[in-house]
Design a protein around this motif. Structure first.
Motif, PDB file in Angstrom:
ATOM      1  N   VAL A   1       2.195  19.724  -1.857  1.00  0.00           N
ATOM      2  CA  VAL A   1       2.451  18.804  -0.749  1.00  0.00           C
ATOM      3  C   VAL A   1       1.140  18.386  -0.092  1.00  0.00           C
ATOM      4  O   VAL A   1       0.904  17.200   0.171  1.00  0.00           O
ATOM      5  CB  VAL A   1       3.394  19.451   0.286  1.00  0.00           C
ATOM      6  CG1 VAL A   1       3.567  18.536   1.498  1.00  0.00           C
ATOM      7  CG2 VAL A   1       4.746  19.758  -0.343  1.00  0.00           C
ATOM      8  N   VAL A   2       0.271  19.356   0.185  1.00  0.00           N
ATOM      9  CA  VAL A   2      -1.007  19.058   0.838  1.00  0.00           C
ATOM     10  C   VAL A   2      -1.880  18.169  -0.055  1.00  0.00           C
ATOM     11  O   VAL A   2      -2.431  17.156   0.395  1.00  0.00           O
ATOM     12  CB  VAL A   2      -1.753  20.359   1.185  1.00  0.00           C
ATOM     13  CG1 VAL A   2      -3.154  20.049   1.705  1.00  0.00           C
ATOM     14  CG2 VAL A   2      -0.969  21.153   2.222  1.00  0.00           C
ATOM     15  N   ALA A   3      -1.993  18.538  -1.340  1.00  0.00           N
ATOM     16  CA  ALA A   3      -2.820  17.757  -2.266  1.00  0.00           C
ATOM     17  C   ALA A   3      -2.258  16.354  -2.446  1.00  0.00           C
ATOM     18  O   ALA A   3      -2.991  15.354  -2.402  1.00  0.00           O
ATOM     19  CB  ALA A   3      -2.917  18.470  -3.610  1.00  0.00           C
ATOM     20  N   GLY A   4      -0.949  16.274  -2.644  1.00  0.00           N
ATOM     21  CA  GLY A   4      -0.322  14.970  -2.855  1.00  0.00           C
ATOM     22  C   GLY A   4      -0.419  14.075  -1.632  1.00  0.00           C
ATOM     23  O   GLY A   4      -0.707  12.884  -1.736  1.00  0.00           O
ATOM     24  N   ALA A   5      -0.176  14.653  -0.441  1.00  0.00           N
ATOM     25  CA  ALA A   5      -0.251  13.864   0.789  1.00  0.00           C
ATOM     26  C   ALA A   5      -1.677  13.376   1.037  1.00  0.00           C
ATOM     27  O   ALA A   5      -1.892  12.241   1.483  1.00  0.00           O
ATOM     28  CB  ALA A   5       0.241  14.687   1.974  1.00  0.00           C
ATOM     29  N   THR A   6      -2.649  14.214   0.727  1.00  0.00           N
ATOM     30  CA  THR A   6      -4.056  13.819   0.901  1.00  0.00           C
ATOM     31  C   THR A   6      -4.424  12.670  -0.029  1.00  0.00           C
ATOM     32  O   THR A   6      -5.008  11.661   0.397  1.00  0.00           O
ATOM     33  CB  THR A   6      -4.981  15.019   0.647  1.00  0.00           C
ATOM     34  OG1 THR A   6      -4.641  16.081   1.538  1.00  0.00           O
ATOM     35  CG2 THR A   6      -6.430  14.619   0.851  1.00  0.00           C
ATOM     36  N   LEU A   7      -4.079  12.809  -1.307  1.00  0.00           N
ATOM     37  CA  LEU A   7      -4.359  11.737  -2.261  1.00  0.00           C
ATOM     38  C   LEU A   7      -3.584  10.468  -1.910  1.00  0.00           C
ATOM     39  O   LEU A   7      -4.083   9.347  -2.056  1.00  0.00           O
ATOM     40  CB  LEU A   7      -4.018  12.190  -3.683  1.00  0.00           C
ATOM     41  CG  LEU A   7      -4.962  13.215  -4.307  1.00  0.00           C
ATOM     42  CD1 LEU A   7      -4.428  13.673  -5.657  1.00  0.00           C
ATOM     43  CD2 LEU A   7      -6.362  12.619  -4.474  1.00  0.00           C
ATOM     44  N   GLY A   8      -2.354  10.666  -1.424  1.00  0.00           N
ATOM     45  CA  GLY A   8      -1.552   9.518  -1.020  1.00  0.00           C
ATOM     46  C   GLY A   8      -2.179   8.781   0.149  1.00  0.00           C
ATOM     47  O   GLY A   8      -2.191   7.545   0.181  1.00  0.00           O
ATOM     48  N   ALA A   9      -2.716   9.535   1.116  1.00  0.00           N
ATOM     49  CA  ALA A   9      -3.356   8.901   2.275  1.00  0.00           C
ATOM     50  C   ALA A   9      -4.594   8.115   1.854  1.00  0.00           C
ATOM     51  O   ALA A   9      -4.826   6.987   2.323  1.00  0.00           O
ATOM     52  CB  ALA A   9      -3.730   9.966   3.310  1.00  0.00           C
ATOM     53  N   VAL A  10      -5.392   8.708   0.958  1.00  0.00           N
ATOM     54  CA  VAL A  10      -6.589   8.013   0.465  1.00  0.00           C
ATOM     55  C   VAL A  10      -6.184   6.739  -0.272  1.00  0.00           C
ATOM     56  O   VAL A  10      -6.786   5.667  -0.086  1.00  0.00           O
ATOM     57  CB  VAL A  10      -7.399   8.943  -0.450  1.00  0.00           C
ATOM     58  CG1 VAL A  10      -8.534   8.175  -1.130  1.00  0.00           C
ATOM     59  CG2 VAL A  10      -7.967  10.118   0.346  1.00  0.00           C
ATOM     60  N   THR A  11      -5.157   6.851  -1.095  1.00  0.00           N
ATOM     61  CA  THR A  11      -4.674   5.676  -1.829  1.00  0.00           C
ATOM     62  C   THR A  11      -4.168   4.606  -0.883  1.00  0.00           C
ATOM     63  O   THR A  11      -4.423   3.404  -1.068  1.00  0.00           O
ATOM     64  CB  THR A  11      -3.544   6.091  -2.790  1.00  0.00           C
ATOM     65  OG1 THR A  11      -4.024   7.092  -3.684  1.00  0.00           O
ATOM     66  CG2 THR A  11      -3.038   4.886  -3.585  1.00  0.00           C
ATOM     67  N   TYR A  12      -3.465   5.022   0.154  1.00  0.00           N
ATOM     68  CA  TYR A  12      -2.888   4.067   1.112  1.00  0.00           C
ATOM     69  C   TYR A  12      -3.990   3.287   1.830  1.00  0.00           C
ATOM     70  O   TYR A  12      -3.942   2.056   1.905  1.00  0.00           O
ATOM     71  CB  TYR A  12      -2.030   4.826   2.119  1.00  0.00           C
ATOM     72  CG  TYR A  12      -1.310   3.936   3.111  1.00  0.00           C
ATOM     73  CD1 TYR A  12      -0.242   3.149   2.706  1.00  0.00           C
ATOM     74  CD2 TYR A  12      -1.706   3.880   4.446  1.00  0.00           C
ATOM     75  CE1 TYR A  12       0.420   2.321   3.605  1.00  0.00           C
ATOM     76  CE2 TYR A  12      -1.045   3.064   5.357  1.00  0.00           C
ATOM     77  CZ  TYR A  12       0.012   2.286   4.933  1.00  0.00           C
ATOM     78  OH  TYR A  12       0.667   1.472   5.818  1.00  0.00           O
ATOM     79  N   VAL A  13      -4.976   4.011   2.335  1.00  0.00           N
ATOM     80  CA  VAL A  13      -6.081   3.340   3.036  1.00  0.00           C
ATOM     81  C   VAL A  13      -6.858   2.437   2.076  1.00  0.00           C
ATOM     82  O   VAL A  13      -7.198   1.291   2.412  1.00  0.00           O
ATOM     83  CB  VAL A  13      -7.019   4.385   3.680  1.00  0.00           C
ATOM     84  CG1 VAL A  13      -8.244   3.703   4.267  1.00  0.00           C
ATOM     85  CG2 VAL A  13      -6.281   5.171   4.755  1.00  0.00           C
TER      86      VAL A  13
ATOM     87  N   ALA B   1       0.829  -1.205   0.000  1.00  0.00           N
ATOM     88  CA  ALA B   1       0.000   0.000   0.000  1.00  0.00           C
ATOM     89  C   ALA B   1       0.865   1.256   0.000  1.00  0.00           C
ATOM     90  O   ALA B   1       0.516   2.262  -0.631  1.00  0.00           O
ATOM     91  CB  ALA B   1      -0.926  -0.013   1.223  1.00  0.00           C
ATOM     92  N   GLY B   2       1.998   1.204   0.694  1.00  0.00           N
ATOM     93  CA  GLY B   2       2.905   2.353   0.719  1.00  0.00           C
ATOM     94  C   GLY B   2       3.499   2.634  -0.649  1.00  0.00           C
ATOM     95  O   GLY B   2       3.648   3.803  -1.040  1.00  0.00           O
ATOM     96  N   VAL B   3       3.833   1.581  -1.387  1.00  0.00           N
ATOM     97  CA  VAL B   3       4.358   1.773  -2.743  1.00  0.00           C
ATOM     98  C   VAL B   3       3.301   2.435  -3.632  1.00  0.00           C
ATOM     99  O   VAL B   3       3.597   3.352  -4.410  1.00  0.00           O
ATOM    100  CB  VAL B   3       4.804   0.419  -3.335  1.00  0.00           C
ATOM    101  CG1 VAL B   3       5.140   0.574  -4.818  1.00  0.00           C
ATOM    102  CG2 VAL B   3       6.015  -0.118  -2.575  1.00  0.00           C
ATOM    103  N   ALA B   4       2.052   1.983  -3.508  1.00  0.00           N
ATOM    104  CA  ALA B   4       0.971   2.584  -4.297  1.00  0.00           C
ATOM    105  C   ALA B   4       0.782   4.045  -3.941  1.00  0.00           C
ATOM    106  O   ALA B   4       0.630   4.909  -4.828  1.00  0.00           O
ATOM    107  CB  ALA B   4      -0.326   1.805  -4.068  1.00  0.00           C
ATOM    108  N   ALA B   5       0.789   4.364  -2.643  1.00  0.00           N
ATOM    109  CA  ALA B   5       0.623   5.754  -2.211  1.00  0.00           C
ATOM    110  C   ALA B   5       1.779   6.620  -2.680  1.00  0.00           C
ATOM    111  O   ALA B   5       1.569   7.759  -3.139  1.00  0.00           O
ATOM    112  CB  ALA B   5       0.517   5.806  -0.682  1.00  0.00           C
ATOM    113  N   ALA B   6       3.010   6.095  -2.592  1.00  0.00           N
ATOM    114  CA  ALA B   6       4.171   6.867  -3.051  1.00  0.00           C
ATOM    115  C   ALA B   6       4.089   7.133  -4.546  1.00  0.00           C
ATOM    116  O   ALA B   6       4.449   8.219  -5.020  1.00  0.00           O
ATOM    117  CB  ALA B   6       5.458   6.109  -2.710  1.00  0.00           C
ATOM    118  N   GLY B   7       3.591   6.140  -5.305  1.00  0.00           N
ATOM    119  CA  GLY B   7       3.443   6.345  -6.747  1.00  0.00           C
ATOM    120  C   GLY B   7       2.470   7.465  -7.069  1.00  0.00           C
ATOM    121  O   GLY B   7       2.729   8.306  -7.940  1.00  0.00           O
ATOM    122  N   VAL B   8       1.343   7.506  -6.347  1.00  0.00           N
ATOM    123  CA  VAL B   8       0.354   8.563  -6.569  1.00  0.00           C
ATOM    124  C   VAL B   8       0.941   9.925  -6.195  1.00  0.00           C
ATOM    125  O   VAL B   8       0.788  10.915  -6.923  1.00  0.00           O
ATOM    126  CB  VAL B   8      -0.923   8.281  -5.751  1.00  0.00           C
ATOM    127  CG1 VAL B   8      -1.851   9.498  -5.754  1.00  0.00           C
ATOM    128  CG2 VAL B   8      -1.642   7.063  -6.319  1.00  0.00           C
TER     129      VAL B   8
END
Length: 542
Positions: A488-500, A465-472
């Motif tokens: 940073v805010v947009a990317g981290a938010t999308l990354g968190a959604v992707t991770y979960v 899941a971390g690899v997927a979030a990092a890719g996004v």
């Protein structure tokens, strides 16, 4: 409870405990394992909140002092405070760790618990007075060799008293932690200690006092915390310190605390050597950049530190009851939870580290490569879980001491060589390699000594899941280049959604789900109850 034979081949030698089945239902989780996981999980929630508040209070204090003192006097304060902080690590002489080991093990013998707590207070008082005396006697020479400022000696004299007082407060917190009171430990160590310092700084400066007056305010506030805290600790823990019959406990107590104290001394070198070598071998600018890198790295250590809040006393109790299968299951589940929490933090820092560093100033972007290198050590240290604590809770404190000194020596040698060869990135590389080596050895020793081994295939899910979030997040960074904080805010938010989302798609382990859902329900009920008490007539009252 380790093997009686040197090579571990005797009849007591432990084989790895059976792996918990990840497909079991929540109802199939044994009650003692369920209770242990919820206790540790609650401790992690409280600890993370306490650490966040502590950082906020500490930052506010430093801001007040820096603005009020000016650069010269603040520099004198900072130097004196750094010396004092080093002594804070030594003043308890391993007593805090020893409390974690024995209070849970003696939960059916209150008199023995009282003797252990009494020894912890007496040890801290004796060692603290010795350290304070040494600090007072050397203050003039230290002043002449360093800052050469007239306010330094009286300030360090007051800070010497603070060493004793903070040591006693740490014992207050250690007792509460040992009886699994996460809120009590966080209250004393994470909230009241920094709050007393902030109130003292604001109050003294508002009255027109300079450095010595502020130091006196710190001492007065901490003394009040020691005096007022003592009856609160007795009431909350049910343990009354005793000095009667101490002779029967002295050997066992110091057999555990002495190696922990030496480990703490080794950690002084571990935690400071890279900073010192950067200052000696590189420029002042490089030292400033590296300090900011370390500020970001501390964020990545929060999951491990939080879950370690109540794991030691829980592990000690399970070990004392010879529940090794349960201990291994708990170790596995907690380590997986640590990995699950730390992976998204590492992903954000790795992908957006350059932008985050640039927020401190454009020159700090030079710390990006050292940051990423250091995060590799954090990943290894977090992925093996609480290996150091578990070695101490299973009576292998001497192995832990040896490894702490190995890390200190290895860190010094590697960091010196790597800084000379690679510059600033070398400081991070030396420390990361040393962390990885020590934690890898510790997890192997736990398997060898006690049969504890946390890893199974379920650990691949948060990593995937971390690899997927990092890719996004990387895609967002490259697509919206130059967007600064918004990226940073947009990317981290999308990354968190992707991770979960990826975690859910891969399948959440039943024990992880238990911790999250049970604690969420507990906090929801507590919130509704609190709201109901404040607003009579609402559904919360019924």
């Amino acid at each position: 409870m380790s093997s009686d034979t040197p090579d571990g081949d005797g009849p007591d030698d432990r084989t790895p405990a059976p792996r918990p089945d990840s497909d079991t239902l929540d109802s199939d989780i044994p009650d003692d394992e369920r209770e242990a996981l919820l206790t540790i999980g609650h401790g992690a929630v409280v600890a993370s909140g306490g650490q966040s508040l502590q950082r906020a209070l500490t930052t506010a204090t430093e801001y007040v002092l820096a603005r009020g003192f000016g650069p010269v006097v603040y520099g004198v304060y900072a130097f004196a405070w750094r010396i004092t902080q080093l002594l804070f690590r030594l003043v308890n002489f391993g007593s805090v760790g020893t409390l974690q080991r024995y209070l849970s093990a003696y939960d059916d013998d209150p008199a023995r618990q009282g003797r252990v707590v009494g020894l912890a207070y007496l040890t801290t008082l004796a060692v603290g007075l010795g350290l304070a005396g040494g600090l007072v006697l050397t203050s003039d020479r230290l002043n002449d060799a360093t800052v050469s400022h007239p306010e330094f000696p009286p300030t360090i004299h007051l800070f010497a008293a603070l060493v004793v007082l903070v040591g006693l407060v740490r014992i207050h917190a250690g007792v509460l932690r040992a009886v699994q009171s996460a809120r009590g430990e966080a209250l004393f160590n994470r909230v009241l200690r920094p709050a007393v310092k902030l109130v003292g700084a604001v109050g003294a400066m508002a009255l027109g006092y300079s450095l010595v007056g502020v130091a006196a305010a710190f001492v007065a506030g901490m003394a009040g915390l020691v005096v007022l805290g003592a009856p609160l600790v007795v009431s909350a823990s049910g343990i009354r310190p005793s000095v009667g019959g101490l002779r029967s406990e002295v050997r066992r107590f110091y057999n555990h605390s002495a190696p922990i104290a030496l480990s703490s001394l080794g950690k002084v070198f571990q935690n400071r050597v890279d900073v010192m070598l950067v200052g000696f071998l590189l420029t002042a600018k490089a030292a400033g950049v590296y300090n900011v890198v370390l500020v970001l790295v501390t964020l990545a250590w929060i999951p491990l530190l939080s879950f370690n809040m109540l794991l030691p006393p829980v592990a000690s109790g399970l070990y004392a009851d010879d529940e090794m299968e349960t201990l291994n299951a708990v170790y596995t589940a907690v380590t997986r939870l640590i990995v699950t929490c730390v992976v998204p933090i590492l992903a954000v820092l790795a992908v957006y580290g350059r932008s985050i560093l640039s927020a401190f100033g454009p020159n700090f972007a030079a710390g990006y490569v050292p940051l990423v290198v250091y995060l590799g050590g954090v990943l290894v240290g977090s992925a093996v879980g609480a290996t150091g604590w578990l070695l101490m809770m299973t009576d292998h404190q001497y192995a832990r001491m040896a490894l702490d000194w190995l890390l200190a020596i290895l860190n010094t040698l590697l960091t010196f060589a790597f800084v000379r060869a690679f510059g600033l990135a070398g400081a991070a590389l030396g420390t990361a390699v040393a962390i990885a080596v020590q934690n890898s050895v510790q997890v192997v020793l736990l398997r060898r000594f006690e049969g504890l081994w946390p890893f199974d295939a379920t650990f691949l899910k948060p990593l995937g899941a971390g690899v997927a979030a990092a890719g996004v997040m990387l895609l967002v960074r490259e697509t919206l280049a130059g967007g600064g904080v918004l990226v940073v805010v947009a990317g981290a938010t999308l990354g968190a959604v992707t991770y979960v989302g990826a975690l859910v798609a891969l399948g959440v382990n039943d024990r992880d789900r238990l911790v999250v859902t049970a604690l969420a329900a507990r906090y929801r009920r507590a919130t509704l109850a609190a709201l109901g008490e404040r607003r009579p007539g609402t559904p919360g009252d019924r």
